[in-house]
Each structure stands twice: as C-alpha cells, then as structure tokens.
Design a protein around this motif. Structure first.
Motif, PDB file in Angstrom:
ATOM      1  N   TYR A 117      -6.972  12.692  12.795  1.00 40.39           N
ATOM      2  CA  TYR A 117      -5.993  12.543  13.873  1.00 40.39           C
ATOM      3  C   TYR A 117      -6.614  12.630  15.252  1.00 40.39           C
ATOM      4  CZ  TYR A 117      -2.684  12.760  10.134  1.00 40.39           C
ATOM      5  OH  TYR A 117      -2.013  12.486   8.985  1.00 40.39           O
ATOM      6  N   GLY A 118      -7.803  13.194  15.356  1.00 43.02           N
ATOM      7  CA  GLY A 118      -8.502  13.260  16.626  1.00 43.02           C
ATOM      8  C   GLY A 118      -8.229  14.533  17.395  1.00 43.02           C
ATOM      9  N   ALA A 119      -9.107  14.797  18.328  1.00 38.83           N
ATOM     10  CA  ALA A 119      -9.042  16.020  19.122  1.00 38.83           C
ATOM     11  C   ALA A 119      -7.790  16.058  20.002  1.00 38.83           C
ATOM     12  CB  ALA A 119     -10.292  16.156  19.973  1.00 38.83           C
ATOM     13  N   ASP A 120      -7.305  14.905  20.453  1.00 44.04           N
ATOM     14  CA  ASP A 120      -6.115  14.902  21.303  1.00 44.04           C
ATOM     15  C   ASP A 120      -4.901  15.468  20.576  1.00 44.04           C
ATOM     16  OD1 ASP A 120      -7.503  13.827  23.414  1.00 44.04           O
ATOM     17  OD2 ASP A 120      -6.763  11.790  23.112  1.00 44.04           O
ATOM     18  N   VAL A 121      -4.693  15.032  19.336  1.00 45.03           N
ATOM     19  CA  VAL A 121      -3.529  15.500  18.571  1.00 45.03           C
ATOM     20  C   VAL A 121      -3.647  16.985  18.275  1.00 45.03           C
ATOM     21  CG1 VAL A 121      -2.313  15.328  16.362  1.00 45.03           C
ATOM     22  CG2 VAL A 121      -2.987  13.259  17.581  1.00 45.03           C
ATOM     23  N   SER A 122      -4.760  17.392  17.696  1.00 47.11           N
ATOM     24  CA  SER A 122      -4.896  18.815  17.358  1.00 47.11           C
ATOM     25  C   SER A 122      -4.986  19.670  18.616  1.00 47.11           C
ATOM     26  CB  SER A 122      -6.090  19.054  16.437  1.00 47.11           C
ATOM     27  OG  SER A 122      -7.274  18.594  17.021  1.00 47.11           O
ATOM     28  N   GLY A 123      -5.597  19.156  19.667  1.00 44.71           N
ATOM     29  CA  GLY A 123      -5.690  19.911  20.914  1.00 44.71           C
ATOM     30  C   GLY A 123      -4.341  20.084  21.595  1.00 44.71           C
ATOM     31  N   ASN A 124      -3.563  18.996  21.675  1.00 48.64           N
ATOM     32  CA  ASN A 124      -2.246  19.082  22.311  1.00 48.64           C
ATOM     33  C   ASN A 124      -1.298  19.978  21.517  1.00 48.64           C
ATOM     34  OD1 ASN A 124      -2.875  17.456  24.497  1.00 48.64           O
ATOM     35  ND2 ASN A 124      -2.269  15.597  23.445  1.00 48.64           N
ATOM     36  N   SER A 125      -1.247  19.780  20.197  1.00 46.54           N
ATOM     37  CA  SER A 125      -0.330  20.606  19.400  1.00 46.54           C
ATOM     38  C   SER A 125      -0.845  22.038  19.314  1.00 46.54           C
ATOM     39  CB  SER A 125      -0.140  20.020  18.005  1.00 46.54           C
ATOM     40  OG  SER A 125      -1.361  20.039  17.296  1.00 46.54           O
ATOM     41  N   GLY A 126      -2.149  22.219  19.211  1.00 45.22           N
ATOM     42  CA  GLY A 126      -2.717  23.570  19.180  1.00 45.22           C
ATOM     43  C   GLY A 126      -2.512  24.301  20.491  1.00 45.22           C
ATOM     44  N   GLY A 127      -2.645  23.581  21.606  1.00 45.35           N
ATOM     45  CA  GLY A 127      -2.384  24.182  22.919  1.00 45.35           C
ATOM     46  C   GLY A 127      -0.927  24.579  23.066  1.00 45.35           C
ATOM     47  N   TRP A 128      -0.030  23.703  22.599  1.00 44.79           N
ATOM     48  CA  TRP A 128       1.391  24.027  22.644  1.00 44.79           C
ATOM     49  C   TRP A 128       1.670  25.264  21.798  1.00 44.79           C
ATOM     50  CZ3 TRP A 128       4.648  24.308  18.452  1.00 44.79           C
ATOM     51  CH2 TRP A 128       5.983  24.588  18.768  1.00 44.79           C
ATOM     52  N   THR A 139      -0.426  27.705  20.905  1.00 42.03           N
ATOM     53  CA  THR A 139      -1.011  28.879  21.569  1.00 42.03           C
ATOM     54  C   THR A 139      -0.127  29.344  22.720  1.00 42.03           C
ATOM     55  OG1 THR A 139      -3.235  28.179  20.966  1.00 42.03           O
ATOM     56  CG2 THR A 139      -3.047  29.733  22.798  1.00 42.03           C
ATOM     57  N   ASN A 140       0.324  28.401  23.554  1.00 42.56           N
ATOM     58  CA  ASN A 140       1.211  28.767  24.670  1.00 42.56           C
ATOM     59  C   ASN A 140       2.517  29.370  24.170  1.00 42.56           C
ATOM     60  OD1 ASN A 140      -0.601  27.933  26.614  1.00 42.56           O
ATOM     61  ND2 ASN A 140       0.272  25.888  26.756  1.00 42.56           N
ATOM     62  N   SER A 141       3.051  28.840  23.088  1.00 44.34           N
ATOM     63  CA  SER A 141       4.296  29.376  22.526  1.00 44.34           C
ATOM     64  C   SER A 141       4.119  30.819  22.078  1.00 44.34           C
ATOM     65  CB  SER A 141       4.756  28.523  21.338  1.00 44.34           C
ATOM     66  OG  SER A 141       5.038  27.221  21.753  1.00 44.34           O
ATOM     67  N   VAL A 142       2.998  31.102  21.429  1.00 47.87           N
ATOM     68  CA  VAL A 142       2.728  32.470  20.982  1.00 47.87           C
ATOM     69  C   VAL A 142       2.552  33.383  22.185  1.00 47.87           C
ATOM     70  CG1 VAL A 142       1.054  33.943  19.781  1.00 47.87           C
ATOM     71  CG2 VAL A 142       1.777  31.779  18.750  1.00 47.87           C
ATOM     72  N   MET A 143       1.834  32.928  23.201  1.00 48.04           N
ATOM     73  CA  MET A 143       1.611  33.747  24.398  1.00 48.04           C
ATOM     74  C   MET A 143       2.935  34.063  25.106  1.00 48.04           C
ATOM     75  SD  MET A 143      -1.559  34.343  24.331  1.00 48.04           S
ATOM     76  CE  MET A 143      -1.938  34.970  25.942  1.00 48.04           C
ATOM     77  N   VAL A 144       3.797  33.066  25.266  1.00 50.10           N
ATOM     78  CA  VAL A 144       5.087  33.283  25.922  1.00 50.10           C
ATOM     79  C   VAL A 144       5.942  34.234  25.092  1.00 50.10           C
ATOM     80  CG1 VAL A 144       7.260  32.154  26.554  1.00 50.10           C
ATOM     81  CG2 VAL A 144       5.079  31.119  27.194  1.00 50.10           C
ATOM     82  N   THR A 145       5.962  34.035  23.796  1.00 47.83           N
ATOM     83  CA  THR A 145       6.746  34.896  22.914  1.00 47.83           C
ATOM     84  C   THR A 145       6.237  36.332  22.981  1.00 47.83           C
ATOM     85  OG1 THR A 145       7.189  33.046  21.435  1.00 47.83           O
ATOM     86  CG2 THR A 145       7.521  35.252  20.529  1.00 47.83           C
ATOM     87  N   SER A 146       4.928  36.509  23.037  1.00 47.26           N
ATOM     88  CA  SER A 146       4.386  37.878  23.077  1.00 47.26           C
ATOM     89  C   SER A 146       4.752  38.579  24.382  1.00 47.26           C
ATOM     90  CB  SER A 146       2.857  37.855  22.894  1.00 47.26           C
ATOM     91  OG  SER A 146       2.228  37.269  24.010  1.00 47.26           O
TER      92      SER A 146
END
Length: 133
Positions: free
Chosen positions: A107-118, A120-127
């Motif tokens: 799928y490429g770095a863009d897909v895993s990077g964008n979804s992984g970044g989202w 990570t941000n979701s976990v950070m906001v939730t915490s």
C-alpha cells in the motif's frame, strides 16, 4: 458475548459494524471505483470489440463481487481513516499478525503513514481526555 478490543462483540454486529455500513454505502459505487483504479478495463469497456467488452464486463463483475472494505490496522478502531477498499484475495493475505511489512510495501508509506499518524493522534488526544486514576 465478550467485548472485543475495539469495544464491540466478536461478530459482524460488533467491531466490524461500521465497516459493514461503509461497504453497504459504497456497494453502488464499486463499479465506478474499480474502473477509476483500473483504467485499462474502463477503456476496453468503452472502446473494445464486442467480444472484448463482454470479457471485460465479466472481469468487472468478478471484481465487484470480490471487493472488501477492511482495516489498515486490524487491531485498531473502525473509522474511515483506518479503512481501505481491496480485493479479497489480496486483503486476505495481510493482517496485523501476518505480513504487516508486506502490507506496508503493497500500500505504500503514504497509506500506512497517514492512517498510522491519524491513529497515533487519536490515542494522544484520548489520553489527554481520559484519565485512569
């Protein structure tokens, strides 16, 4: 039944409920999505001989019947930012426990990077919102 890691039960009414809804909503657009993804198939359907058009239409119907909407990160939440549309034979080859490096390459770095970044941000906001005492 017991609640799964994403807050739902283990079956379709549980953690995959949103994915099933997305798939249902997109089902009428699978033809359009597939033809945009495979322009050669669209060209044959538009400009091919009647025999090639008939064959291309059988291929298109097969692809439509074998589309999956699934998680990029299988152990994470059902959310459109964590979902993708893929054909079943390819989708069934990957999961969080098997061949994630291959999935990332496919799928490429863009897909895993964008979804992984989202994710990570979701976990950070939730915490920051939820505090365990």
């Amino acid at each position: 039944g017991p609640r799964g890691p994403r807050g739902g039960g283990g079956g379709p009414a549980g953690h995959d409920a949103l994915i099933m809804g997305i798939k249902k909503d997109l089902k009428l657009r699978f033809r359009e999505i597939i033809l945009a993804r495979i322009p050669l198939l669209a060209d044959v359907l538009k400009n091919g001989s009647s025999q090639r058009k008939a064959h291309a239409n059988r291929v298109l119907l097969y692809l439509i019947a074998n589309v999956d909407v699934d998680h990029i990160w299988s152990s994470a939440v059902d959310h459109p930012m964590n979902c993708f549309l893929e054909f079943k034979p390819i989708n069934n080859f990957f999961n969080d426990a098997r061949n994630m490096p291959g999935k990332r390459r496919h799928y490429g770095a863009d897909v895993s990077g964008n979804s992984g970044g989202w994710l990570t941000n979701s976990v950070m906001v939730t915490s920051r919102v939820v505090r365990v005492v």
